[in-house]
Design a protein around this motif. Structure first.
Motif, PDB file in Angstrom:
ATOM      1  N   LEU A 110      17.217   7.725  12.180  1.00 46.06           N
ATOM      2  CA  LEU A 110      17.751   8.975  11.650  1.00 46.06           C
ATOM      3  C   LEU A 110      19.052   8.745  10.897  1.00 46.06           C
ATOM      4  O   LEU A 110      19.567   7.643  10.855  1.00 46.06           O
ATOM      5  N   ASN A 158      19.296   8.959   7.669  1.00 44.61           N
ATOM      6  CA  ASN A 158      18.825   8.154   6.551  1.00 44.61           C
ATOM      7  C   ASN A 158      18.940   6.660   6.832  1.00 44.61           C
ATOM      8  O   ASN A 158      19.289   5.866   5.973  1.00 44.61           O
ATOM      9  N   ILE A 215      10.013   7.053  13.106  1.00 45.37           N
ATOM     10  CA  ILE A 215      10.517   8.337  12.620  1.00 45.37           C
ATOM     11  C   ILE A 215      11.776   8.067  11.801  1.00 45.37           C
ATOM     12  O   ILE A 215      12.671   7.358  12.256  1.00 45.37           O
ATOM     13  N   PHE A 216      11.832   8.619  10.597  1.00 41.69           N
ATOM     14  CA  PHE A 216      13.044   8.500   9.785  1.00 41.69           C
ATOM     15  C   PHE A 216      13.167   9.712   8.877  1.00 41.69           C
ATOM     16  O   PHE A 216      12.211  10.433   8.643  1.00 41.69           O
ATOM     17  N   ASP A 217      14.377   9.926   8.410  1.00 39.86           N
ATOM     18  CA  ASP A 217      14.595  10.987   7.443  1.00 39.86           C
ATOM     19  C   ASP A 217      15.082  10.362   6.143  1.00 39.86           C
ATOM     20  O   ASP A 217      15.580   9.244   6.116  1.00 39.86           O
ATOM     21  N   ASP A 275      10.619  19.613   6.777  1.00 38.93           N
ATOM     22  CA  ASP A 275      11.249  19.709   5.463  1.00 38.93           C
ATOM     23  C   ASP A 275      12.254  20.850   5.547  1.00 38.93           C
ATOM     24  O   ASP A 275      11.891  21.962   5.919  1.00 38.93           O
ATOM     25  N   ASP A 276      13.509  20.568   5.234  1.00 40.83           N
ATOM     26  CA  ASP A 276      14.532  21.611   5.353  1.00 40.83           C
ATOM     27  C   ASP A 276      14.604  22.524   4.132  1.00 40.83           C
ATOM     28  O   ASP A 276      15.407  23.428   4.073  1.00 40.83           O
ATOM     29  N   GLN A 316      15.476  17.390   1.800  1.00 36.61           N
ATOM     30  CA  GLN A 316      15.668  16.469   2.915  1.00 36.61           C
ATOM     31  C   GLN A 316      14.521  16.702   3.891  1.00 36.61           C
ATOM     32  O   GLN A 316      14.160  17.840   4.159  1.00 36.61           O
ATOM     33  N   TYR A 317      13.988  15.602   4.423  1.00 36.11           N
ATOM     34  CA  TYR A 317      12.802  15.736   5.247  1.00 36.11           C
ATOM     35  C   TYR A 317      12.722  14.619   6.280  1.00 36.11           C
ATOM     36  O   TYR A 317      13.402  13.605   6.181  1.00 36.11           O
ATOM     37  N   LEU A 318      11.892  14.871   7.283  1.00 36.93           N
ATOM     38  CA  LEU A 318      11.654  13.943   8.382  1.00 36.93           C
ATOM     39  C   LEU A 318      10.228  13.426   8.244  1.00 36.93           C
ATOM     40  O   LEU A 318       9.297  14.203   8.032  1.00 36.93           O
ATOM     41  N   LYS A 338       7.078  10.742   9.736  1.00 35.10           N
ATOM     42  CA  LYS A 338       6.527   9.935  10.820  1.00 35.10           C
ATOM     43  C   LYS A 338       5.540   8.946  10.222  1.00 35.10           C
ATOM     44  O   LYS A 338       4.629   9.335   9.486  1.00 35.10           O
TER      45      LYS A 338
END
Length: 111
Positions: free
Chosen positions: A2, A4, A33-35, A97-98, A102-104, A106
């Motif tokens: 996380l 980034n 998991i990463f953003d 997705d915000d 910006q998003y997460l 998997k």
């Protein structure tokens, strides 16, 4: 990864190499998991770079007049993540997705 953390891979080739090496490290049925962020909005009033991916940036920190070495960092758009993930044997799923680029993500190994 996380905050980034995927940015540590530095460049698109670095991201691709990381995903290839990561396959040897992940547990069966594991996930990553990463953003990340799509920074295309920074180029609304100017052209995107022609000699590199627009999300590849270089930073140099300075503290009390002392400068560190330059280092590469990357912000990867969703479609590029999905494309490179597929090329390297991963499934990429956007899990959040915000609405502000910006998003997460998997990643799971493709079967």
């Amino acid at each position: 990864m996380l905050m980034n953390g995927i940015g540590l891979t530095g460049t698109l080739p670095g991201f691709k190499d990381f995903l290839i090496k990561l396959k040897d490290l992940i547990n069966p049925n594991g996930q990553v998991i990463f953003d990340s962020s799509d920074i295309a909005y920074l180029y609304e009033d100017m052209p995107k770079p022609q000699n590199q991916y627009y999300g590849e940036v270089s930073y140099q920190y300075e503290y009390k007049g002392e400068k560190g070495n330059w280092f590469n960092w990357i912000y990867i758009d969703e479609e590029t993540i999905k494309q490179i993930a597929k090329e390297t044997g991963w499934n990429a799923e956007l899990i959040f997705d915000d609405g502000e680029d910006q998003y997460l993500v998997k990643l799971t190994l493709a079967q």
